[in-house]
Design a protein around this motif. Structure first.
Motif, PDB file in Angstrom:
ATOM      1  N   GLU A  87      -3.255  -2.425   3.842  1.00 25.29           N
ATOM      2  CA  GLU A  87      -2.472  -1.207   4.083  1.00 25.29           C
ATOM      3  C   GLU A  87      -1.799  -1.243   5.454  1.00 25.29           C
ATOM      4  O   GLU A  87      -0.657  -0.805   5.602  1.00 25.29           O
ATOM      5  CB  GLU A  87      -3.381   0.025   3.995  1.00 25.29           C
ATOM      6  CG  GLU A  87      -2.614   1.322   4.163  1.00 25.29           C
ATOM      7  CD  GLU A  87      -3.441   2.539   3.807  1.00 25.29           C
ATOM      8  OE1 GLU A  87      -2.869   3.637   3.801  1.00 25.29           O
ATOM      9  OE2 GLU A  87      -4.649   2.394   3.535  1.00 25.29           O
ATOM     10  N   GLN A  88      -2.489  -1.781   6.441  1.00 28.14           N
ATOM     11  CA  GLN A  88      -1.905  -1.879   7.786  1.00 28.14           C
ATOM     12  C   GLN A  88      -0.645  -2.742   7.761  1.00 28.14           C
ATOM     13  O   GLN A  88       0.384  -2.384   8.344  1.00 28.14           O
ATOM     14  CB  GLN A  88      -2.936  -2.473   8.752  1.00 28.14           C
ATOM     15  CG  GLN A  88      -2.410  -2.608  10.172  1.00 28.14           C
ATOM     16  CD  GLN A  88      -3.424  -3.268  11.100  1.00 28.14           C
ATOM     17  OE1 GLN A  88      -4.617  -3.341  10.793  1.00 28.14           O
ATOM     18  NE2 GLN A  88      -2.954  -3.756  12.233  1.00 28.14           N
ATOM     19  N   ILE A  89      -0.711  -3.876   7.065  1.00 34.94           N
ATOM     20  CA  ILE A  89       0.448  -4.759   6.970  1.00 34.94           C
ATOM     21  C   ILE A  89       1.573  -4.075   6.197  1.00 34.94           C
ATOM     22  O   ILE A  89       2.757  -4.193   6.558  1.00 34.94           O
ATOM     23  CB  ILE A  89       0.063  -6.094   6.315  1.00 34.94           C
ATOM     24  CG1 ILE A  89      -0.957  -6.842   7.175  1.00 34.94           C
ATOM     25  CG2 ILE A  89       1.301  -6.973   6.094  1.00 34.94           C
ATOM     26  CD1 ILE A  89      -1.564  -8.055   6.496  1.00 34.94           C
ATOM     27  N   TYR A  90       1.215  -3.354   5.146  1.00 40.78           N
ATOM     28  CA  TYR A  90       2.220  -2.621   4.354  1.00 40.78           C
ATOM     29  C   TYR A  90       2.993  -1.651   5.241  1.00 40.78           C
ATOM     30  O   TYR A  90       4.235  -1.593   5.184  1.00 40.78           O
ATOM     31  CB  TYR A  90       1.521  -1.865   3.225  1.00 40.78           C
ATOM     32  CG  TYR A  90       2.407  -0.894   2.481  1.00 40.78           C
ATOM     33  CD1 TYR A  90       3.399  -1.339   1.616  1.00 40.78           C
ATOM     34  CD2 TYR A  90       2.249   0.482   2.652  1.00 40.78           C
ATOM     35  CE1 TYR A  90       4.214  -0.440   0.932  1.00 40.78           C
ATOM     36  CE2 TYR A  90       3.051   1.384   1.969  1.00 40.78           C
ATOM     37  CZ  TYR A  90       4.028   0.925   1.112  1.00 40.78           C
ATOM     38  OH  TYR A  90       4.833   1.816   0.448  1.00 40.78           O
ATOM     39  N   LEU A  91       2.268  -0.898   6.065  1.00 35.98           N
ATOM     40  CA  LEU A  91       2.924   0.074   6.940  1.00 35.98           C
ATOM     41  C   LEU A  91       3.783  -0.610   7.998  1.00 35.98           C
ATOM     42  O   LEU A  91       4.875  -0.135   8.336  1.00 35.98           O
ATOM     43  CB  LEU A  91       1.867   0.962   7.602  1.00 35.98           C
ATOM     44  CG  LEU A  91       1.073   1.865   6.641  1.00 35.98           C
ATOM     45  CD1 LEU A  91      -0.048   2.582   7.374  1.00 35.98           C
ATOM     46  CD2 LEU A  91       1.996   2.875   5.968  1.00 35.98           C
TER      47      LEU A  91
END
Length: 406
Positions: A87-91
């Motif tokens: 999720e961090q990479i997605y954001l």
């Protein structure tokens, strides 16, 4: 050269004309040629254009060059299901404007679909799928196979198992070096009740997950292998296998996976008509799931059926549970569980005619449309027994004929 693409991107982002950007620096025609990579230009011009756009060209070029590496890493994190990092990479990537002009925009979109599907955001995922479909001819060979993989996962999420199997079988292994797809192919075979092929590909997926040291995915593959083994004689080995998986889930603190293992163990007891233990394990599985989700409804439906068949709960208790399930199914707009809980409502009230009429008119056509093989078989068996019992021989023969032909 990347500089021209970068200049055009930021110029259009800031809604500047080529003449506005070049005023006092160079002509609009020269800007046009720079953007289309049709001319040489002095370093001083590039510096002045970058300053006017408020960017550091060296930094922007580096970011653009690193996009593929970042996407590859995100793909690896998705395969290993490292949710927090995923999720961090997605954001982070969502804020990266330059992805839109990179050569990997479709790769990025496909990974976004995977991320959304893993978060049960199927409608958002489908919106991106439609966009990719319109440009499918522009996909690279690898992206084309990734698209088939993503589409297969989407169809599994939508319970369209026939479509899932066809999409995943179309992947060309020699052009797609991501053996994770074996797991989804095994799942598609499983949902189409083809246990030999499901076991074969689940084992290949298990070997792959071991090779990349992702133990949680090994648990997934081993569970898929275990539920293919229908040892109707000695059940001890199967029980031992399930309990080992439960211990593995506890060791890894994986309650979501434990819920799946408990549900499948409950089903094994249910099909052996041990309704007491089936209901216990269905209940344990339910307690580990989000109450407003399809997986919760799946276990709730099993809990109600095993409790009903085993006479473990009163009619009022069962009816309250059915109402809860039907309310949730309508709230999340899940057609499968709207059908299943409507059937349970008739069943518990002993409305046999309404039950079988709804099963024939509504449920069975939907099960056949989406390829719910287990539900199709169960429904036809129920309809055959009902028609035979009430002496509707012609209808019973029609159902028997469809069972034989299938």
């Amino acid at each position: 050269m990347l500089e021209g693409k970068i200049i055009r991107f930021y110029r259009e982002k800031y809604q500047m004309t080529q003449e506005q950007l070049g005023k006092g620096i160079c002509s609009g025609t020269h800007i046009s040629k720079i953007e289309r990579l049709q001319t040489e230009y002095a370093p001083e011009i590039l510096t002045l254009l970058s300053e006017r756009l408020g960017i550091n060209m060296d930094s922007e070029v580096m970011k653009l060059n690193n996009i593929k590496q970042r996407l590859d890493y995100w793909h690896d994190v998705i395969v290993k299901q490292l949710f927090d990092e995923m999720e961090q990479i997605y954001l982070e990537l969502k804020q990266e404007d330059l992805i839109q002009i990179s050569n990997y925009i479709n790769f990025y979109k496909l990974l976004c679909v995977r991320f959304l599907l893993m978060n049960q955001l199927t409608n958002e995922a489908y919106g991106i799928i439609k966009d990719i479909q319109e440009n499918e001819q522009k996909l690279s060979t690898y992206e084309s196979n990734l698209y088939k993989h993503v589409l297969g996962i989407y169809y599994i999420a939508k319970h369209e198992f026939n479509k899932a199997l066809q999409s995943l079988k179309a992947i060309k292994e020699e052009d797609y070096h991501n053996q994770e797809y074996y797991y989804h192919l095994a799942a598609a075979y499983h949902f189409n009740e083809l246990p030999v092929m499901a076991y074969f590909y689940a084992d290949k997926a298990r070997q792959f997950f071991k090779s990349i040291n992702t133990y949680l995915r090994v648990i997934d593959a081993e569970m898929l292998m275990l539920i293919q083994v229908k040892d109707d004689g000695d059940f001890n080995d199967t029980i031992k296998g399930f309990k080992n998986l439960i211990q593995s889930c506890d060791s890894c603190y994986a309650p979501d996976r434990k819920a799946k293992v408990l549900h499948n163990l409950a089903f094994e007891y249910y099909r052996r008509m041990n309704y007491k233990l089936a209901s216990n394990y269905y209940y344990e599985s339910m307690m580990l799931k989000d109450k407003e989700s399809s997986p919760f409804l799946l276990s709730l439906e099993g809990y109600i059926r095993s409790s009903f068949d085993g006479s473990l709960l009163s009619k009022n208790e069962l009816f309250l549970l059915v109402e809860e399930g039907l309310h949730t199914a309508k709230k999340i707009n899940d057609k499968l569980y709207i059908n299943l809980f409507t059937l349970l409502c008739y069943l518990i009230q002993n409305n046999k005619q309404e039950y079988h009429q709804y099963l024939f008119d509504n449920s069975l056509p939907m099960f056949e449309e989406y390829g719910f093989v287990y539900l199709i078989k169960r429904s036809k068996k129920e309809l055959y027994n009902y028609y035979f019992k009430i002496k509707q021989t012609r209808n019973a023969l029609k159902i028997a004929d469809s069972i034989i032909n299938n």
